[in-house]
Design a protein around this motif. Structure first.
Motif, short mmCIF file in Angstrom:
data_model
loop_
_atom_site.label_atom_id
_atom_site.label_comp_id
_atom_site.label_asym_id
_atom_site.label_seq_id
_atom_site.Cartn_x
_atom_site.Cartn_y
_atom_site.Cartn_z
N GLU A 150 3.41 -2.32 8.36
CA GLU A 150 4.48 -3.14 7.79
C GLU A 150 4.36 -3.31 6.29
O GLU A 150 5.35 -3.60 5.62
CB GLU A 150 4.52 -4.51 8.47
CG GLU A 150 4.99 -4.45 9.92
CD GLU A 150 5.19 -5.83 10.51
OE1 GLU A 150 5.01 -6.83 9.76
OE2 GLU A 150 5.54 -5.92 11.70
N ASN A 151 3.14 -3.16 5.75
CA ASN A 151 2.95 -3.35 4.31
C ASN A 151 2.51 -2.06 3.63
O ASN A 151 1.79 -2.09 2.64
CB ASN A 151 1.92 -4.45 4.04
CG ASN A 151 1.98 -4.92 2.59
OD1 ASN A 151 3.05 -5.10 2.03
ND2 ASN A 151 0.82 -5.10 1.97
N THR A 152 2.93 -0.93 4.16
CA THR A 152 2.56 0.36 3.56
C THR A 152 3.80 1.25 3.45
O THR A 152 4.51 1.47 4.43
CB THR A 152 1.50 1.09 4.41
OG1 THR A 152 0.33 0.27 4.51
CG2 THR A 152 1.13 2.43 3.79
N LEU A 153 4.04 1.73 2.23
CA LEU A 153 5.07 2.72 2.03
C LEU A 153 4.49 4.08 2.40
O LEU A 153 3.49 4.52 1.84
CB LEU A 153 5.53 2.74 0.57
CG LEU A 153 6.65 3.74 0.24
CD1 LEU A 153 7.97 3.29 0.84
CD2 LEU A 153 6.79 3.93 -1.27
N VAL A 154 5.11 4.75 3.36
CA VAL A 154 4.69 6.08 3.79
C VAL A 154 5.67 7.09 3.23
O VAL A 154 6.88 6.97 3.44
CB VAL A 154 4.65 6.19 5.33
CG1 VAL A 154 4.18 7.58 5.75
CG2 VAL A 154 3.73 5.12 5.92
N VAL A 155 5.16 8.07 2.50
CA VAL A 155 6.00 9.12 1.93
C VAL A 155 5.45 10.47 2.38
O VAL A 155 4.24 10.69 2.35
CB VAL A 155 6.03 9.07 0.39
CG1 VAL A 155 7.06 10.06 -0.16
CG2 VAL A 155 6.31 7.67 -0.11
N ASN B 7 0.85 -1.18 0.00
CA ASN B 7 0.00 0.00 0.00
C ASN B 7 0.89 1.24 0.00
O ASN B 7 2.08 1.18 0.35
CB ASN B 7 -0.88 0.03 1.25
CG ASN B 7 -1.70 -1.23 1.41
OD1 ASN B 7 -2.33 -1.71 0.47
ND2 ASN B 7 -1.69 -1.79 2.62
N VAL B 8 0.31 2.38 -0.36
CA VAL B 8 1.05 3.65 -0.33
C VAL B 8 0.20 4.70 0.37
O VAL B 8 -0.96 4.92 0.01
CB VAL B 8 1.42 4.14 -1.74
CG1 VAL B 8 2.04 5.55 -1.66
CG2 VAL B 8 2.40 3.18 -2.41
N LEU B 9 0.78 5.30 1.38
CA LEU B 9 0.20 6.47 2.04
C LEU B 9 1.12 7.64 1.73
O LEU B 9 2.25 7.70 2.23
CB LEU B 9 0.10 6.24 3.55
CG LEU B 9 -0.25 7.46 4.41
CD1 LEU B 9 -1.63 8.02 4.05
CD2 LEU B 9 -0.18 7.11 5.90
N PHE B 10 0.65 8.54 0.87
CA PHE B 10 1.46 9.70 0.49
C PHE B 10 0.85 10.93 1.17
O PHE B 10 -0.29 11.29 0.90
CB PHE B 10 1.48 9.89 -1.03
CG PHE B 10 2.66 10.72 -1.49
CD1 PHE B 10 2.75 12.06 -1.18
CD2 PHE B 10 3.68 10.15 -2.23
CE1 PHE B 10 3.83 12.82 -1.60
CE2 PHE B 10 4.77 10.90 -2.65
CZ PHE B 10 4.84 12.25 -2.33
N ILE B 11 1.62 11.56 2.03
CA ILE B 11 1.17 12.75 2.76
C ILE B 11 1.90 13.96 2.19
O ILE B 11 3.12 13.97 2.09
CB ILE B 11 1.45 12.62 4.27
CG1 ILE B 11 0.79 11.35 4.84
CG2 ILE B 11 0.96 13.86 5.01
CD1 ILE B 11 1.16 11.07 6.28
N MET B 12 1.12 14.97 1.83
CA MET B 12 1.70 16.19 1.29
C MET B 12 1.26 17.38 2.12
O MET B 12 0.12 17.44 2.58
CB MET B 12 1.30 16.39 -0.18
CG MET B 12 1.85 17.67 -0.81
SD MET B 12 1.58 17.77 -2.60
CE MET B 12 2.97 16.75 -3.18
N SER B 13 2.16 18.32 2.30
CA SER B 13 1.81 19.60 2.92
C SER B 13 1.96 20.69 1.88
O SER B 13 2.32 20.44 0.72
CB SER B 13 2.72 19.88 4.12
OG SER B 13 4.06 20.02 3.70
N ASP B 14 1.70 21.92 2.29
CA ASP B 14 1.75 23.05 1.37
C ASP B 14 2.71 24.10 1.92
O ASP B 14 2.51 24.60 3.03
CB ASP B 14 0.34 23.65 1.22
CG ASP B 14 0.19 24.53 -0.01
OD1 ASP B 14 1.13 25.28 -0.30
OD2 ASP B 14 -0.86 24.47 -0.66
#
Length: 482
Positions: A279-284, A5-12
């Motif tokens: 454990e199965n998620t790429l966090v960016v 899985n991918v959790l991509f967090i972006m700020s501004d």
């Protein structure tokens, strides 16, 4: 299930300089620091355009701004060319967004199965006055940055809280009903973008006597460059501060907003881990661009200095060795192949970016990263290439700049003025020309903007439309200045 899985967090508007893991001794960012320690931190990460709409369009499509024609904040993404979300949808993977997108609108096929609490450009058109560049008009809304600065609450703070809570709920629901294919969740906050207002509990972490004044604020410190002087005359945020204390209040508010952002990120990552998904998620984590925060008397973004064009970028998850610091230059273009590779899907061969997973393992250390700017207050196209220790800045029709970021991380010595740097200067120009023809791109940007201005009724109509300090949060009225 094949892939992560991918959790991509972006700020501004988060400058990478304002984070503990990037060396700031004052700011409190324990959750980002922990993410960086658990995975990889990219020391030389950049946006592809230091303003919101083009940066986010480039991030979505994995292509340079000049390839997609999203020149400024009046050319929002509208579903073409296809994004990484479209690629995941074709593969049958769930892909949702929560929070700010800054595209044209939710009626366009933007590539997400669900847009939760979306924020798009104002009225589907965005900041049309920013297209006026010959010459750029004054923007009265700039006075609001200083006028707002301090502790309190804002619609952006409330919006980020709702984004955080929606993300926590989404992750819990995903854990309760796991799909048979990997999912991607894009969570996009608005802080620390101005208004520079921080909740009291975060603002008060930074007593004014401990808050540093921005660097390079004496008259002799400002770069003697016509393009930057024109930018500064229009984006005159600094002229509206009363005194040094007022400047410190603004900096403290920004620091407080970064800590507020960090807390929200921490809560989301905690929810991911508590749900058994870590454990199965790429966090960016990354930001769409940085913030000058008063350096050289610039505020906001819009130039190619490290404060503005540099962004934080950290990732943790499967295949990422902990504690790794990566010097190779990267940019937000690299997110597209990273997401696809992590989720086990094929990556388009014609994309200019490369997977951060591979770069972290040593791929292509001599790569070139490009950022460009054709937006508000720019009298010409600006192009930046980062390669190795050097940053080359090309101003179409004007003299360039060159910095050695190892020897001069504060960018105070312009090597382009020194004859001994001729070979490095030529190498920077060669690398830029290998990516694009800046003269052709500059002409095309002005031509596209002229056509759009004509479609809107001409220059006078665009002037009368006014300008505003920031895109209002959902439900908020715009603060138009004319």
């Amino acid at each position: 299930m094949t892939g992560s899985n991918v959790l991509f967090i972006m700020s501004d508007e988060h400058s990478r300089k304002i984070a503990g893991c990037y060396g700031d001794p004052l700011v409190r960012t324990p959750h980002l620091d922990r993410l960086a320690a658990q995975g990889a931190l990219f020391e030389s990460a950049y946006c592809n355009c230091p303003i919101c709409v083009p940066s986010r369009a480039s991030f979505a499509t994995g292509r340079h701004v000049h390839q997609i024609g999203c020149w400024d904040n009046a050319f929002p993404y509208h579903g073409e060319p296809p994004s990484w979300g479209h690629a995941l949808s074709r593969a049958g993977c769930r892909c949702d967004s929560i929070g700010k997108l800054h595209y044209r609108g939710s009626n366009d096929p933007n590539g997400f199965d669900n847009e939760i609490l979306p924020m798009h450009v104002l009225n589907g058109t965005g900041d049309v006055q920013g297209m006026l560049r010959r010459p750029p008009p004054k923007r009265p809304s700039t006075q609001q940055l200083a006028g707002d600065a301090g502790e309190g609450d804002s619609t952006y703070i409330a919006y980020d809280r709702s984004i955080r809570d929606a993300a926590v709920d989404w992750l819990r629901e995903a854990a309760a009903s796991p799909p048979d294919r990997p999912w991607c969740l894009f969570v996009s906050f608005v802080c620390p973008h101005f208004p520079l207002v921080a909740p009291p509990e975060w603002f008060r972490l930074y007593p004014l006597d401990k808050v540093p004044l921005p660097r390079l604020r004496e008259p002799g410190d400002f770069p003697d460059h016509p393009v930057l002087k024109a930018l500064r005359s229009v984006q005159d945020y600094d002229d509206h501060f009363r005194d040094e204390e007022h400047v410190r209040i603004a900096v403290a508010a920004y620091y407080g907003m970064v800590s507020f952002l960090d807390d929200n990120i921490g809560r989301i990552v905690a929810a991911l881990d508590e749900a058994g998904l870590g454990e199965n998620t790429l966090v960016v984590y990354g930001s769409d661009h940085g913030d000058n925060l008063g350096t050289r008397t610039f505020w906001g973004k819009s130039n190619m200095y490290e404060e503005s064009a540099g962004v934080p970028l950290v990732m943790r998850g499967p295949g990422v060795a902990p504690g790794r610091r990566v010097r190779t230059p990267v940019s937000l273009l690299d997110a597209y192949p990273t997401i696809l590779q992590a989720m086990g899907e094929p990556v388009d061969a014609d994309l200019p970016g490369a997977s951060l997973l591979e770069i972290a393992e040593g791929r292509d250390p001599d790569r070139t990263v490009l950022a460009e700017y054709h937006a508000v207050a720019s009298i010409t196209g600006v192009f930046m290439v980062r390669f190795g220790r050097y940053k080359y800045v090309h101003y179409e029709g004007y003299r360039p700049q060159l910095f050695d970021l190892d020897a001069d991380p504060g960018e105070t010595r312009d090597l382009a003025l020194e004859p001994a740097s001729a070979a490095i200067l030529a190498e920077g120009e060669r690398r830029l020309q290998a990516i694009c023809d800046p003269g052709e791109v500059n002409a095309r940007a002005f031509a596209d903007q002229a056509r759009r201005i004509a479609e809107l009724g001409g220059e006078e109509a665009v002037r009368k439309a006014g300008n505003y300090p920031y895109t209002p949060a959902p439900g908020e009225a715009a603060r138009i200045s004319r």
